[in-house]
Design a protein around this motif. Structure first.
Motif, PDB file in Angstrom:
ATOM      1  N   THR A 227       0.834  -1.204   0.000  1.00 50.47           N
ATOM      2  CA  THR A 227       0.000   0.000   0.000  1.00 50.47           C
ATOM      3  C   THR A 227       0.868   1.253   0.000  1.00 50.47           C
ATOM      4  OG1 THR A 227      -1.765  -1.136   1.201  1.00 50.47           O
ATOM      5  CG2 THR A 227      -1.776   1.271   1.263  1.00 50.47           C
ATOM      6  N   ILE A 228       1.919   1.229   0.790  1.00 50.98           N
ATOM      7  CA  ILE A 228       2.816   2.388   0.879  1.00 50.98           C
ATOM      8  C   ILE A 228       3.495   2.660  -0.455  1.00 50.98           C
ATOM      9  CG2 ILE A 228       5.010   3.170   1.863  1.00 50.98           C
ATOM     10  CD1 ILE A 228       4.065   1.736   4.486  1.00 50.98           C
ATOM     11  N   ILE A 229       4.048   1.624  -1.067  1.00 53.59           N
ATOM     12  CA  ILE A 229       4.716   1.807  -2.360  1.00 53.59           C
ATOM     13  C   ILE A 229       3.710   2.276  -3.407  1.00 53.59           C
ATOM     14  CG2 ILE A 229       5.940   0.642  -4.233  1.00 53.59           C
ATOM     15  CD1 ILE A 229       7.630   1.187  -1.732  1.00 53.59           C
ATOM     16  N   LEU A 234       7.397   7.869  -6.457  1.00 52.66           N
ATOM     17  CA  LEU A 234       8.711   7.403  -6.902  1.00 52.66           C
ATOM     18  C   LEU A 234       8.853   5.892  -6.821  1.00 52.66           C
ATOM     19  CD1 LEU A 234      11.258  10.127  -5.691  1.00 52.66           C
ATOM     20  CD2 LEU A 234      10.086   9.884  -7.884  1.00 52.66           C
ATOM     21  N   GLY A 235       7.860   5.217  -6.217  1.00 55.41           N
ATOM     22  CA  GLY A 235       7.790   3.771  -6.300  1.00 55.41           C
ATOM     23  C   GLY A 235       8.815   2.985  -5.521  1.00 55.41           C
ATOM     24  N   ARG A 236       9.322   3.548  -4.445  1.00 54.20           N
ATOM     25  CA  ARG A 236      10.302   2.821  -3.624  1.00 54.20           C
ATOM     26  C   ARG A 236      10.316   3.382  -2.221  1.00 54.20           C
ATOM     27  NH1 ARG A 236      15.005   5.743  -2.602  1.00 54.20           N
ATOM     28  NH2 ARG A 236      15.462   7.509  -3.978  1.00 54.20           N
ATOM     29  N   PHE A 237      10.950   2.627  -1.311  1.00 49.64           N
ATOM     30  CA  PHE A 237      11.218   3.156   0.018  1.00 49.64           C
ATOM     31  C   PHE A 237      12.424   4.081  -0.057  1.00 49.64           C
ATOM     32  CE2 PHE A 237       9.325  -1.058   1.229  1.00 49.64           C
ATOM     33  CZ  PHE A 237       8.172  -0.550   1.793  1.00 49.64           C
ATOM     34  N   ILE A 261      10.847  25.534   9.433  1.00 52.41           N
ATOM     35  CA  ILE A 261      10.217  24.735   8.391  1.00 52.41           C
ATOM     36  C   ILE A 261      10.382  23.237   8.671  1.00 52.41           C
ATOM     37  CG2 ILE A 261      10.573  26.509   6.648  1.00 52.41           C
ATOM     38  CD1 ILE A 261      12.750  24.663   5.424  1.00 52.41           C
ATOM     39  N   VAL A 262       9.483  22.458   8.091  1.00 49.74           N
ATOM     40  CA  VAL A 262       9.551  20.999   8.159  1.00 49.74           C
ATOM     41  C   VAL A 262       9.546  20.497   6.717  1.00 49.74           C
ATOM     42  CG1 VAL A 262       8.484  18.886   9.024  1.00 49.74           C
ATOM     43  CG2 VAL A 262       8.246  21.016  10.323  1.00 49.74           C
ATOM     44  N   ILE A 263      10.637  19.894   6.287  1.00 56.59           N
ATOM     45  CA  ILE A 263      10.785  19.486   4.892  1.00 56.59           C
ATOM     46  C   ILE A 263      10.470  18.001   4.719  1.00 56.59           C
ATOM     47  CG2 ILE A 263      12.360  19.271   2.933  1.00 56.59           C
ATOM     48  CD1 ILE A 263      13.914  21.628   3.943  1.00 56.59           C
ATOM     49  N   PRO A 264       9.451  17.672   3.918  1.00 55.02           N
ATOM     50  CA  PRO A 264       9.162  16.266   3.633  1.00 55.02           C
ATOM     51  C   PRO A 264      10.242  15.663   2.729  1.00 55.02           C
ATOM     52  CG  PRO A 264       7.261  17.674   3.164  1.00 55.02           C
ATOM     53  CD  PRO A 264       8.451  18.564   3.311  1.00 55.02           C
ATOM     54  N   ILE A 265      10.661  14.459   3.058  1.00 53.59           N
ATOM     55  CA  ILE A 265      11.566  13.690   2.184  1.00 53.59           C
ATOM     56  C   ILE A 265      10.878  12.335   2.027  1.00 53.59           C
ATOM     57  CG2 ILE A 265      13.913  12.841   1.857  1.00 53.59           C
ATOM     58  CD1 ILE A 265      14.822  14.905   3.951  1.00 53.59           C
ATOM     59  N   ASP A 266       9.961  12.275   1.067  1.00 53.31           N
ATOM     60  CA  ASP A 266       8.991  11.184   1.068  1.00 53.31           C
ATOM     61  C   ASP A 266       8.687  10.566  -0.292  1.00 53.31           C
ATOM     62  OD1 ASP A 266       7.623  13.273  -0.087  1.00 53.31           O
ATOM     63  OD2 ASP A 266       5.786  12.991   1.082  1.00 53.31           O
ATOM     64  N   GLY A 267       9.465  10.881  -1.298  1.00 48.03           N
ATOM     65  CA  GLY A 267       9.217  10.291  -2.610  1.00 48.03           C
ATOM     66  C   GLY A 267       7.909  10.704  -3.243  1.00 48.03           C
ATOM     67  N   GLY A 268       7.342  11.811  -2.770  1.00 47.19           N
ATOM     68  CA  GLY A 268       6.084  12.317  -3.330  1.00 47.19           C
ATOM     69  C   GLY A 268       4.843  11.798  -2.623  1.00 47.19           C
ATOM     70  N   SER A 270       3.308  12.622   0.098  1.00 44.41           N
ATOM     71  CA  SER A 270       2.382  13.638   0.594  1.00 44.41           C
ATOM     72  C   SER A 270       1.681  14.397  -0.522  1.00 44.41           C
ATOM     73  CB  SER A 270       3.117  14.638   1.494  1.00 44.41           C
ATOM     74  OG  SER A 270       4.184  15.263   0.783  1.00 44.41           O
ATOM     75  N   ALA A 271       2.201  14.292  -1.750  1.00 44.99           N
ATOM     76  CA  ALA A 271       1.605  15.016  -2.879  1.00 44.99           C
ATOM     77  C   ALA A 271       0.553  14.198  -3.618  1.00 44.99           C
ATOM     78  CB  ALA A 271       2.700  15.434  -3.856  1.00 44.99           C
ATOM     79  N   PHE A 272       0.507  12.890  -3.332  1.00 43.38           N
ATOM     80  CA  PHE A 272      -0.332  11.975  -4.118  1.00 43.38           C
ATOM     81  C   PHE A 272      -1.660  11.708  -3.405  1.00 43.38           C
ATOM     82  CE2 PHE A 272      -0.914   7.404  -5.682  1.00 43.38           C
ATOM     83  CZ  PHE A 272      -1.557   7.813  -6.849  1.00 43.38           C
ATOM     84  N   SER A 273      -2.764  11.960  -4.089  1.00 48.12           N
ATOM     85  CA  SER A 273      -4.085  11.745  -3.508  1.00 48.12           C
ATOM     86  C   SER A 273      -4.522  10.301  -3.582  1.00 48.12           C
ATOM     87  CB  SER A 273      -5.119  12.617  -4.224  1.00 48.12           C
ATOM     88  OG  SER A 273      -5.334  12.138  -5.549  1.00 48.12           O
ATOM     89  N   GLY A 274      -3.809   9.483  -4.362  1.00 49.42           N
ATOM     90  CA  GLY A 274      -4.209   8.101  -4.556  1.00 49.42           C
ATOM     91  C   GLY A 274      -5.057   7.906  -5.793  1.00 49.42           C
ATOM     92  N   VAL A 275      -5.340   8.995  -6.489  1.00 50.23           N
ATOM     93  CA  VAL A 275      -6.168   8.947  -7.704  1.00 50.23           C
ATOM     94  C   VAL A 275      -5.374   9.533  -8.867  1.00 50.23           C
ATOM     95  CG1 VAL A 275      -8.285   9.714  -8.817  1.00 50.23           C
ATOM     96  CG2 VAL A 275      -8.270   9.192  -6.356  1.00 50.23           C
TER      97      VAL A 275
END
Length: 275
Positions: A227-229, A234-237, A261-268, A270-275
């Motif tokens: 589910t996480i991937i 970016l398709g990876r951990f 500031i709090v900088i996300p390092i998350d492979g995108g 937080s930007a992906f809605s799942g749709v």
């Protein structure tokens, strides 16, 4: 003169990677952790490659322990210029068994099965203390070293859970949200004395703490891992090395106008809605 970086939770995979990267940039490193054998080995690796590092036992939940560690650091490499609050983690007693509650869960008598109603107060307190108090106390102790100096900063380790809580881990999500909020508060509080305070928010990285939740013994993904991937563009951990460039930026004086500031390092993620 080389700046001194104090890193808590330095025995972990992520923080030890940051320690080695900072050492290669000429920083003197103080590795703080409860496991002396682990940080002694990491310090030896850094020193063998031409860096400068010491390992010091410290408990981030005991101010007296941190004060003793500070004395040792002063004697051996100098006062703290940069603090990285890397100690943290989750606990099974603050975790629900399922992501969603169903009425039939109240009848589930499986050993170890937990709904929200079964969460253990001590387990939740442990998670909050380790992540939040374990950030606050080291900052109280080591940020005093920074007063009156230039180019000093605090870097906290938050999490993507702080932005949007993950299912099953309310204690950890809430604790990391507190870390992010504290980062902003402290940045304002220290702004007049030139101490910058920022945080990085890693997405999903395979560590000793979560490997069994995300992968099975043969290396394949668990359902949660899949589910996480699937939610990570970016398709990876993340790899520990993915944290280095942002950390170096926030610790360097080229980011002298960056604080709070709090900088996300998350492979995108937080930007992906799942749709």
């Amino acid at each position: 003169m080389s700046k001194v970086v104090v890193i808590t939770g330095a025995g972990g995979v992520l923080c030890s990677t940051l320690a080695k990267a900072l050492a290669k940039q000429g920083f003197k490193i103080a590795l703080l952790d409860l496991k002396l054998d682990v940080i002694t080995k990491i310090a030896a690796e850094i020193n063998s490659e031409g860096g400068s590092a010491i390992g010091v036992v410290a408990n981030v939940l005991q101010k007296e322990s941190l004060e003793k560690a500070k004395e040792i650091i002063h004697q051996k490499i100098g006062s703290c210029d940069i603090l990285i609050n890397g100690a943290g983690g989750n606990h099974p007693l603050g975790t629900t068994s399922n992501p969603f509650f169903l009425e039939d869960d109240l009848k589930n008598e499986t050993d170890g099965f937990k709904t929200f109603f079964d969460l253990d107060t001590e387990g939740i307190k442990f998670v909050f203390d380790l992540n939040f108090i374990g950030t606050l106390l080291p900052t109280q102790v080591f940020s005093k070293d920074m007063i009156g100096k230039k180019g000093c900063s605090v870097l906290n380790i938050s999490s993507m859970n702080a932005f949007t809580p993950l299912t099953k881990i309310p204690a950890y999500s809430g604790a990391k949200a507190a870390v992010s909020n504290f980062t902003q508060w402290l940045a304002v509080y220290f702004s007049k004395v030139g101490i910058r305070v920022n945080a990085i928010a890693p997405g999903f990285f395979l560590t000793d703490q979560n490997r069994s939740l995300l992968t099975i013994e043969n290396g394949n993904l668990t359902e949660r891992g899949k589910t996480i991937i699937g939610q990570t563009p970016l398709g990876r951990f993340g790899e520990p090395e993915d944290l280095i460039s942002t950390t170096l930026y926030l610790c360097d004086e080229t980011s002298s106008f960056v604080t709070g500031i709090v900088i996300p390092i998350d492979g995108g993620f937080s930007a992906f809605s799942g749709v």
